[in-house]
Design a protein around this motif. Structure first.
Motif, PDB file in Angstrom:
ATOM      1  N   VAL A 248       0.815  -1.341   0.495  1.00 33.07           N
ATOM      2  CA  VAL A 248       0.017   0.324   0.152  1.00 33.07           C
ATOM      3  C   VAL A 248       0.935   1.639  -0.197  1.00 33.07           C
ATOM      4  O   VAL A 248       0.515   2.183  -0.814  1.00 33.07           O
ATOM      5  CB  VAL A 248      -1.331   0.197   1.027  1.00 33.07           C
ATOM      6  CG1 VAL A 248      -1.629   1.345   1.576  1.00 33.07           C
ATOM      7  CG2 VAL A 248      -1.959  -0.793   0.765  1.00 33.07           C
ATOM      8  N   ARG A 249       1.840   1.438   0.525  1.00 38.57           N
ATOM      9  CA  ARG A 249       2.542   2.059   0.620  1.00 38.57           C
ATOM     10  C   ARG A 249       3.619   3.014  -0.444  1.00 38.57           C
ATOM     11  O   ARG A 249       3.908   3.860  -1.250  1.00 38.57           O
ATOM     12  CB  ARG A 249       4.034   2.171   2.326  1.00 38.57           C
ATOM     13  CG  ARG A 249       3.363   2.105   3.411  1.00 38.57           C
ATOM     14  CD  ARG A 249       3.816   1.770   4.860  1.00 38.57           C
ATOM     15  NE  ARG A 249       3.642   2.574   5.824  1.00 38.57           N
ATOM     16  CZ  ARG A 249       3.833   1.954   6.422  1.00 38.57           C
ATOM     17  NH1 ARG A 249       4.827   0.039   6.263  1.00 38.57           N
ATOM     18  NH2 ARG A 249       3.521   1.761   8.166  1.00 38.57           N
ATOM     19  N   GLU A 250       3.803   1.239  -0.987  1.00 35.33           N
ATOM     20  CA  GLU A 250       4.394   1.775  -2.499  1.00 35.33           C
ATOM     21  C   GLU A 250       3.713   2.277  -3.751  1.00 35.33           C
ATOM     22  O   GLU A 250       3.859   2.915  -3.797  1.00 35.33           O
ATOM     23  CB  GLU A 250       5.284   0.457  -2.774  1.00 35.33           C
ATOM     24  CG  GLU A 250       6.612   0.132  -1.796  1.00 35.33           C
ATOM     25  CD  GLU A 250       6.928  -1.819  -2.018  1.00 35.33           C
ATOM     26  OE1 GLU A 250       5.954  -1.626  -3.227  1.00 35.33           O
ATOM     27  OE2 GLU A 250       8.013  -1.941  -1.695  1.00 35.33           O
ATOM     28  N   VAL A 251       2.275   1.581  -3.598  1.00 33.85           N
ATOM     29  CA  VAL A 251       1.928   2.118  -4.440  1.00 33.85           C
ATOM     30  C   VAL A 251       1.366   3.607  -3.964  1.00 33.85           C
ATOM     31  O   VAL A 251       1.447   4.455  -5.085  1.00 33.85           O
ATOM     32  CB  VAL A 251      -0.207   1.474  -4.493  1.00 33.85           C
ATOM     33  CG1 VAL A 251      -1.539   2.142  -5.070  1.00 33.85           C
ATOM     34  CG2 VAL A 251       0.141   0.281  -4.607  1.00 33.85           C
ATOM     35  N   LEU A 252       1.102   4.289  -2.832  1.00 38.77           N
ATOM     36  CA  LEU A 252       1.250   5.840  -2.995  1.00 38.77           C
ATOM     37  C   LEU A 252       2.163   6.371  -2.645  1.00 38.77           C
ATOM     38  O   LEU A 252       1.842   7.557  -3.878  1.00 38.77           O
ATOM     39  CB  LEU A 252       0.856   6.287  -1.053  1.00 38.77           C
ATOM     40  CG  LEU A 252      -0.501   5.471  -0.243  1.00 38.77           C
ATOM     41  CD1 LEU A 252      -0.912   5.623   0.904  1.00 38.77           C
ATOM     42  CD2 LEU A 252      -1.433   6.381  -1.451  1.00 38.77           C
ATOM     43  N   ARG A 256       2.569   9.175  -6.170  1.00 41.50           N
ATOM     44  CA  ARG A 256       2.000  11.218  -5.088  1.00 41.50           C
ATOM     45  C   ARG A 256       3.125  11.330  -6.742  1.00 41.50           C
ATOM     46  O   ARG A 256       3.364  12.401  -6.718  1.00 41.50           O
ATOM     47  CB  ARG A 256       2.431  10.705  -4.020  1.00 41.50           C
ATOM     48  CG  ARG A 256       1.400  10.903  -2.708  1.00 41.50           C
ATOM     49  CD  ARG A 256       2.434  10.654  -1.273  1.00 41.50           C
ATOM     50  NE  ARG A 256       3.973  11.929  -1.492  1.00 41.50           N
ATOM     51  CZ  ARG A 256       3.387  12.774  -1.249  1.00 41.50           C
ATOM     52  NH1 ARG A 256       2.163  13.265  -1.258  1.00 41.50           N
ATOM     53  NH2 ARG A 256       4.114  13.681  -0.906  1.00 41.50           N
ATOM     54  N   THR A 257       3.468  10.450  -7.373  1.00 43.36           N
ATOM     55  CA  THR A 257       4.180  11.215  -8.758  1.00 43.36           C
ATOM     56  C   THR A 257       4.242  11.807  -9.508  1.00 43.36           C
ATOM     57  O   THR A 257       4.637  12.033 -10.403  1.00 43.36           O
ATOM     58  CB  THR A 257       6.239   9.527  -9.400  1.00 43.36           C
ATOM     59  OG1 THR A 257       5.445   8.537  -9.518  1.00 43.36           O
ATOM     60  CG2 THR A 257       6.862  10.068  -7.769  1.00 43.36           C
ATOM     61  N   PRO A 261      -1.292  14.884  -4.692  1.00 40.18           N
ATOM     62  CA  PRO A 261      -1.341  14.264  -3.577  1.00 40.18           C
ATOM     63  C   PRO A 261      -3.064  15.042  -2.970  1.00 40.18           C
ATOM     64  O   PRO A 261      -4.001  13.716  -3.171  1.00 40.18           O
ATOM     65  CB  PRO A 261      -0.601  14.368  -2.355  1.00 40.18           C
ATOM     66  CG  PRO A 261       0.541  15.234  -3.315  1.00 40.18           C
ATOM     67  CD  PRO A 261      -0.278  15.487  -4.712  1.00 40.18           C
ATOM     68  N   ASP A 262      -3.904  16.427  -2.894  1.00 36.32           N
ATOM     69  CA  ASP A 262      -5.148  16.636  -3.037  1.00 36.32           C
ATOM     70  C   ASP A 262      -5.864  15.865  -4.055  1.00 36.32           C
ATOM     71  O   ASP A 262      -7.566  15.922  -3.828  1.00 36.32           O
ATOM     72  CB  ASP A 262      -5.036  18.170  -2.954  1.00 36.32           C
ATOM     73  CG  ASP A 262      -4.686  18.692  -4.278  1.00 36.32           C
ATOM     74  OD1 ASP A 262      -4.399  18.111  -5.660  1.00 36.32           O
ATOM     75  OD2 ASP A 262      -5.466  19.630  -4.218  1.00 36.32           O
ATOM     76  N   ARG A 263      -5.991  14.357  -5.120  1.00 42.13           N
ATOM     77  CA  ARG A 263      -6.914  14.174  -5.765  1.00 42.13           C
ATOM     78  C   ARG A 263      -6.775  12.393  -6.002  1.00 42.13           C
ATOM     79  O   ARG A 263      -7.307  12.255  -5.893  1.00 42.13           O
ATOM     80  CB  ARG A 263      -6.065  14.328  -7.141  1.00 42.13           C
ATOM     81  CG  ARG A 263      -7.274  16.241  -7.737  1.00 42.13           C
ATOM     82  CD  ARG A 263      -6.564  16.325  -9.271  1.00 42.13           C
ATOM     83  NE  ARG A 263      -6.889  17.959  -9.168  1.00 42.13           N
ATOM     84  CZ  ARG A 263      -6.651  18.317 -10.636  1.00 42.13           C
ATOM     85  NH1 ARG A 263      -7.016  17.284 -11.462  1.00 42.13           N
ATOM     86  NH2 ARG A 263      -6.974  19.582 -10.428  1.00 42.13           N
ATOM     87  N   ILE A 264      -5.584  12.155  -4.604  1.00 46.28           N
ATOM     88  CA  ILE A 264      -5.366  10.597  -4.369  1.00 46.28           C
ATOM     89  C   ILE A 264      -6.453  10.481  -3.154  1.00 46.28           C
ATOM     90  O   ILE A 264      -6.620  11.088  -2.364  1.00 46.28           O
ATOM     91  CB  ILE A 264      -3.714  10.466  -3.911  1.00 46.28           C
ATOM     92  CG1 ILE A 264      -3.409  11.013  -5.647  1.00 46.28           C
ATOM     93  CG2 ILE A 264      -4.288   9.174  -3.851  1.00 46.28           C
ATOM     94  CD1 ILE A 264      -1.673  10.538  -4.653  1.00 46.28           C
ATOM     95  N   VAL A 265      -7.135   9.528  -3.378  1.00 48.69           N
ATOM     96  CA  VAL A 265      -8.240   8.695  -2.560  1.00 48.69           C
ATOM     97  C   VAL A 265      -7.252   7.434  -1.994  1.00 48.69           C
ATOM     98  O   VAL A 265      -8.093   6.679  -3.431  1.00 48.69           O
ATOM     99  CB  VAL A 265      -9.693   9.381  -2.954  1.00 48.69           C
ATOM    100  CG1 VAL A 265     -10.584   8.544  -1.243  1.00 48.69           C
ATOM    101  CG2 VAL A 265     -10.021  10.565  -2.980  1.00 48.69           C
ATOM    102  N   LEU A 266      -7.778   6.614  -1.215  1.00 49.69           N
ATOM    103  CA  LEU A 266      -7.243   5.583  -1.436  1.00 49.69           C
ATOM    104  C   LEU A 266      -7.813   4.162  -1.400  1.00 49.69           C
ATOM    105  O   LEU A 266      -8.746   4.125   0.135  1.00 49.69           O
ATOM    106  CB  LEU A 266      -6.090   4.538   0.409  1.00 49.69           C
ATOM    107  CG  LEU A 266      -5.501   3.972   0.066  1.00 49.69           C
ATOM    108  CD1 LEU A 266      -4.809   3.120  -0.612  1.00 49.69           C
ATOM    109  CD2 LEU A 266      -4.883   4.202   1.384  1.00 49.69           C
ATOM    110  N   GLY A 267      -8.268   3.290  -1.695  1.00 49.08           N
ATOM    111  CA  GLY A 267      -9.342   2.756  -1.181  1.00 49.08           C
ATOM    112  C   GLY A 267      -9.216   1.158  -0.191  1.00 49.08           C
ATOM    113  O   GLY A 267      -7.296   0.988  -0.162  1.00 49.08           O
ATOM    114  N   GLY A 341      -0.294  12.160   3.182  1.00 43.93           N
ATOM    115  CA  GLY A 341      -0.386  13.140   2.454  1.00 43.93           C
ATOM    116  C   GLY A 341      -1.758  13.798   1.138  1.00 43.93           C
ATOM    117  O   GLY A 341      -2.060  14.799   0.993  1.00 43.93           O
ATOM    118  N   ILE A 342      -2.192  12.596   1.061  1.00 42.62           N
ATOM    119  CA  ILE A 342      -3.527  12.357  -0.168  1.00 42.62           C
ATOM    120  C   ILE A 342      -4.896  13.248  -0.145  1.00 42.62           C
ATOM    121  O   ILE A 342      -5.234  13.396   1.579  1.00 42.62           O
ATOM    122  CB  ILE A 342      -3.153  10.966  -0.480  1.00 42.62           C
ATOM    123  CG1 ILE A 342      -4.122  10.122   0.614  1.00 42.62           C
ATOM    124  CG2 ILE A 342      -2.290  10.027  -0.853  1.00 42.62           C
ATOM    125  CD1 ILE A 342      -4.679   8.677   0.450  1.00 42.62           C
TER     126      ILE A 342
END
Length: 369
Positions: A248-252, A256-257, A261-267, A341-342
């Motif tokens: 999960v951390r690798e995906v985030l 982010r690259t 970040p303010d458009r990323i929402v984690l399922g 920071g997503i």
């Protein structure tokens, strides 16, 4: 002397008038310039928490979302699909229509913004053909965009969530073009666009369906990019954690690259799988709890993946291995989202989840209202 003073006064009046006129002109120019500058829209609330409610859990999911609405600021009923021609259809059976409408009314009465999910599900199955016809025919694509915008407007939804899965690498440009066109049409109506994407750690990912989704391009067009941070192990894979925290951390980190970040929402999944004889059946937290209790199988917690699991033998002598999600494993993902920071998270509410999930959510990611 009086004449000189009068002349001087006239000169000062003329100068003062000139200065006033110049100031007026400068102010007008400044107003034009400021007006012409691109405006930065008001930023979204600091944390987004979405309850994703599949139609088979819509009643219980609505109860949970309404009961915990201080933790939730958006809901996505997973209720729309496609017919064989690529037109919009409902996923639920006709006899469930009245109940679905009742649940949507309850969500509206609770004043929770509704952004329903539209998936390429046809007659209860994921289908490639209908969505492919839409993506590769400009006329069909425009008709599809118009139909979606009309649905959102007619039902007064806040927006739409697109969940088109199992696309092919050759669909990449067409899918991006569709997202661009749909995003522009929705924004013109003051509505939002969310797009669900497979979780990956490189642009190519691990298969064609990953290649088909251009993180960077979709991140520019959509208001939310919902990363499906689950099914690292799935029903036909060997047993294992549904969403190991390292992955999960690798995906985030990768997302982010590519995406703001303010458009990323984690399922975040709130379910698991029960594997036996090479096949896994999906289970809710409550089902996993009942299985472990019935078979006296105390769950263990794997600290490396931040996932609970257990083994048991059923009444027919078959060995089972169960990996699922509870409040502790969900907290690890909430903390990962906060640390990255997503924008926030969406909870895939498959069924009855661990009640302890909600207090952990509030501590890690309090929903902004």
């Amino acid at each position: 002397m009086l004449r000189k003073r009068a002349v001087g006064n006239r000169r000062w009046r003329r100068l003062g008038g000139s200065l006033w006129f110049l100031a007026l002109i400068a102010g007008a120019v400044l107003l034009v310039v400021v007006t012409a500058l691109p405006r930065t829209p008001a930023g979204p609330p600091s944390t987004l928490v979405v309850a994703s409610l599949p139609f088979w859990n819509l009643g219980n999911g609505t109860n949970t979302a309404v009961r915990n609405q201080r933790f939730v600021n958006e809901v996505s009923p997973w209720v729309y699909g496609l017919n064989s021609d690529g037109g919009l259809a409902t996923q639920y059976p006709p006899e469930q229509a009245a109940d679905v409408n009742d649940q949507l009314t309850r969500l509206r009465d609770a004043d929770i913004p509704i952004v329903p999910s539209l998936a390429n599900i046809t007659n209860g199955k994921w289908e490639y053909g209908p969505v492919a016809r839409v993506l590769h025919d400009p006329v069909r694509m425009q008709r599809h965009v118009d139909e979606i915008v009309d649905l959102v407007h007619r039902e007064d939804y806040a927006g739409i969530d697109i969940d088109y899965e199992n696309l092919r690498g050759t669909d990449r440009q067409a899918f991006t073009a569709f997202v661009d066109r749909l995003g522009a049409a929705l924004h013109a109506q003051g509505k939002t666009l969310s797009v669900a994407l497979f979780a990956k750690t490189t642009d190519a990912g691990v298969d064609e369906r990953n290649v088909a989704q251009d993180y960077a391009a979709i991140g520019r067009a959509a208001d939310q990019v919902r990363l499906m941070g689950y099914d690292y192990h799935w029903g036909t894979s060997p047993p294992g954690p549904v969403a190991p925290i390292g992955w999960v951390r690798e995906v985030l980190d990768y997302a982010r690259t590519q995406i703001r970040p303010d458009r990323i929402v984690l399922g975040v999944p709130l379910y698991g799988y029960d594997w036996s004889e090479g096949h896994g059946e999906s289970v809710t937290w409550l089902q996993a709890f009942r299985l472990s209790t019935k078979h006296n199988a105390k769950p263990e917690y794997d600290p490396a993946t931040q996932s609970p699991w257990f083994r048991y033998t059923d009444d027919r002598g078959h060995e089972h291995e169960v990996w699922f999600e509870n409040s502790a494993s969900s907290k690890a993902k909430f903390d990962a989202a906060r640390g990255a920071g997503i924008r926030g998270v969406y909870l895939w509410m498959y069924g009855y989840e661990d009640n302890g999930t909600w207090p952990e959510l509030e501590k890690s990611l309090p929903a902004a209202k």
